[in-house]
Design a protein around this motif. Structure first.
Motif, PDB file in Angstrom:
ATOM      1  N   PRO A 234      55.013 -37.386 -21.190  1.00 51.14           N
ATOM      2  CA  PRO A 234      54.473 -37.824 -19.901  1.00 51.14           C
ATOM      3  C   PRO A 234      54.865 -36.971 -18.705  1.00 51.14           C
ATOM      4  O   PRO A 234      54.302 -37.139 -17.619  1.00 51.14           O
ATOM      5  N   SER A 235      55.811 -36.060 -18.838  1.00 50.69           N
ATOM      6  CA  SER A 235      56.404 -35.395 -17.686  1.00 50.69           C
ATOM      7  C   SER A 235      55.460 -34.386 -17.038  1.00 50.69           C
ATOM      8  O   SER A 235      54.606 -33.784 -17.697  1.00 50.69           O
TER       9      SER A 235
ATOM     10  N   GLU B 193      60.612 -37.385 -17.204  1.00 48.95           N
ATOM     11  CA  GLU B 193      60.290 -38.039 -15.933  1.00 48.95           C
ATOM     12  C   GLU B 193      58.850 -38.500 -16.000  1.00 48.95           C
ATOM     13  O   GLU B 193      58.168 -38.293 -17.006  1.00 48.95           O
ATOM     14  N   GLY B 194      58.411 -39.167 -14.950  1.00 47.48           N
ATOM     15  CA  GLY B 194      57.084 -39.754 -15.013  1.00 47.48           C
ATOM     16  C   GLY B 194      57.043 -40.938 -15.973  1.00 47.48           C
ATOM     17  O   GLY B 194      56.007 -41.213 -16.576  1.00 47.48           O
ATOM     18  N   VAL B 195      58.180 -41.614 -16.122  1.00 46.40           N
ATOM     19  CA  VAL B 195      58.263 -42.776 -17.011  1.00 46.40           C
ATOM     20  C   VAL B 195      58.586 -44.014 -16.195  1.00 46.40           C
ATOM     21  O   VAL B 195      59.435 -43.985 -15.300  1.00 46.40           O
ATOM     22  N   SER B 196      57.927 -45.094 -16.517  1.00 46.98           N
ATOM     23  CA  SER B 196      58.159 -46.360 -15.842  1.00 46.98           C
ATOM     24  C   SER B 196      59.344 -47.091 -16.476  1.00 46.98           C
ATOM     25  O   SER B 196      59.850 -46.706 -17.537  1.00 46.98           O
TER      26      SER B 196
ATOM     27  N   ASP C 198      58.176 -48.132 -19.805  1.00 49.15           N
ATOM     28  CA  ASP C 198      58.269 -47.023 -20.761  1.00 49.15           C
ATOM     29  C   ASP C 198      59.694 -46.892 -21.291  1.00 49.15           C
ATOM     30  O   ASP C 198      59.915 -46.655 -22.485  1.00 49.15           O
TER      31      ASP C 198
ATOM     32  N   THR D   2      56.265 -50.654 -13.128  1.00 53.77           N
ATOM     33  CA  THR D   2      55.185 -49.808 -13.648  1.00 53.77           C
ATOM     34  C   THR D   2      55.128 -48.447 -12.950  1.00 53.77           C
ATOM     35  O   THR D   2      54.300 -47.607 -13.310  1.00 53.77           O
TER      36      THR D   2
ATOM     37  N   ARG E  10      55.595 -44.699 -11.844  1.00 59.83           N
ATOM     38  CA  ARG E  10      55.887 -43.429 -12.508  1.00 59.83           C
ATOM     39  C   ARG E  10      55.797 -42.293 -11.490  1.00 59.83           C
ATOM     40  O   ARG E  10      54.814 -42.193 -10.764  1.00 59.83           O
TER      41      ARG E  10
ATOM     42  N   ASP F 236      57.629 -38.001 -10.610  1.00 58.81           N
ATOM     43  CA  ASP F 236      58.283 -36.854 -11.258  1.00 58.81           C
ATOM     44  C   ASP F 236      59.754 -36.677 -10.930  1.00 58.81           C
ATOM     45  O   ASP F 236      60.336 -35.634 -11.248  1.00 58.81           O
TER      46      ASP F 236
END
Length: 228
Positions: free
Chosen positions: A56-57, A67-70, A73, A212, A214, A216
């Motif tokens: 997801p990064s 990164e870019g994870v909730s 996630d 939720t 997300r 970087d």
């Protein structure tokens, strides 16, 4: 270190007592913390991909923190990794699809989980009482030295307990609700990130976000309960 095995690296954190504080409410409260294990590094992209099959990064690199994870996630990763390693999952999660509903934490489970914010701050401080466990540029990637990008885990000096990047690089999700009466389901973030000014990269700083969310500069590290 091989980024494919970094997700297996946790270290024992001793019990102790930590005093949390919130600047918004000007409130402080002591918390007793039992022994637990904590990831030496934030979860890397290689580790996250190995467990979930996802990437997801925004930035790409196996040794970069995912990164870019909730928050959702992160807790689903914890359960998936527990199952992969034959451990008891810590969370009772609602079924996919959809990141809504209630998450129950089985505190007796030996599987992976997010640290509580008291565990996070206790581990970050590693027995120190100052705002940071060392000089900022020595221990953290922040707005003043990051060149506006995330960096590989372990590139700065660890704290006294061998934990890397506890401040700077990416914010880290914790288990706790920030303030349920005011912010409902918002969860706690700790540590500051690569885009933050120096005042956000301190052991005591609390931030909140929707589970939720997300972006970087937000990732996480794992914990495990010491069972028996």
């Amino acid at each position: 270190m091989d980024p494919r095995t970094e997700h297996e690296t946790t270290t024992a954190v001793p019990p102790g007592r930590v005093t949390l504080s919130d600047r918004r409410t000007r409130r402080s409260w002591p918390v007793e913390v039992g022994p637990y294990r904590l990831g030496v590094f934030a979860v890397t992209q290689a580790s996250y991909a190995e467990v979930t099959g996802l990437a997801p990064s925004t930035a790409r690199g196996g040794r970069l923190p995912v990164e870019g994870v909730s928050w959702w996630d992160a807790v689903r990763y914890c359960n998936a990794r527990s199952e992969k390693e034959g451990l008891t999952p810590a969370y009772d999660l609602p079924p996919l699809p959809g990141d809504t509903g209630t998450v129950a934490w089985d505190t007796s489970a030996d599987g992976y989980r997010l640290p509580t914010e008291a565990e996070w701050e206790h581990a970050c401080r590693a027995g120190t009482t100052d705002a940071r466990y060392g000089q900022l540029d020595d221990i953290a990637w922040h707005r003043g030295n990051s060149l506006d990008r995330v960096h590989e885990v372990g590139g700065r000096r660890p704290n006294a307990w061998g934990l890397y990047d506890m401040v700077g690089n990416v914010w880290e999700w914790c288990w706790d609700l920030y303030d349920a009466e005011v912010y409902a389901s918002y969860r706690v973030l700790r540590g500051g990130g690569w885009f933050d000014e120096h005042w956000s990269c301190r052991a005591s700083v609390r931030r909140r976000s929707h589970p939720t969310f997300r972006i970087d500069d937000v990732g996480f590290r794992v914990a495990r309960t010491v069972v028996g």
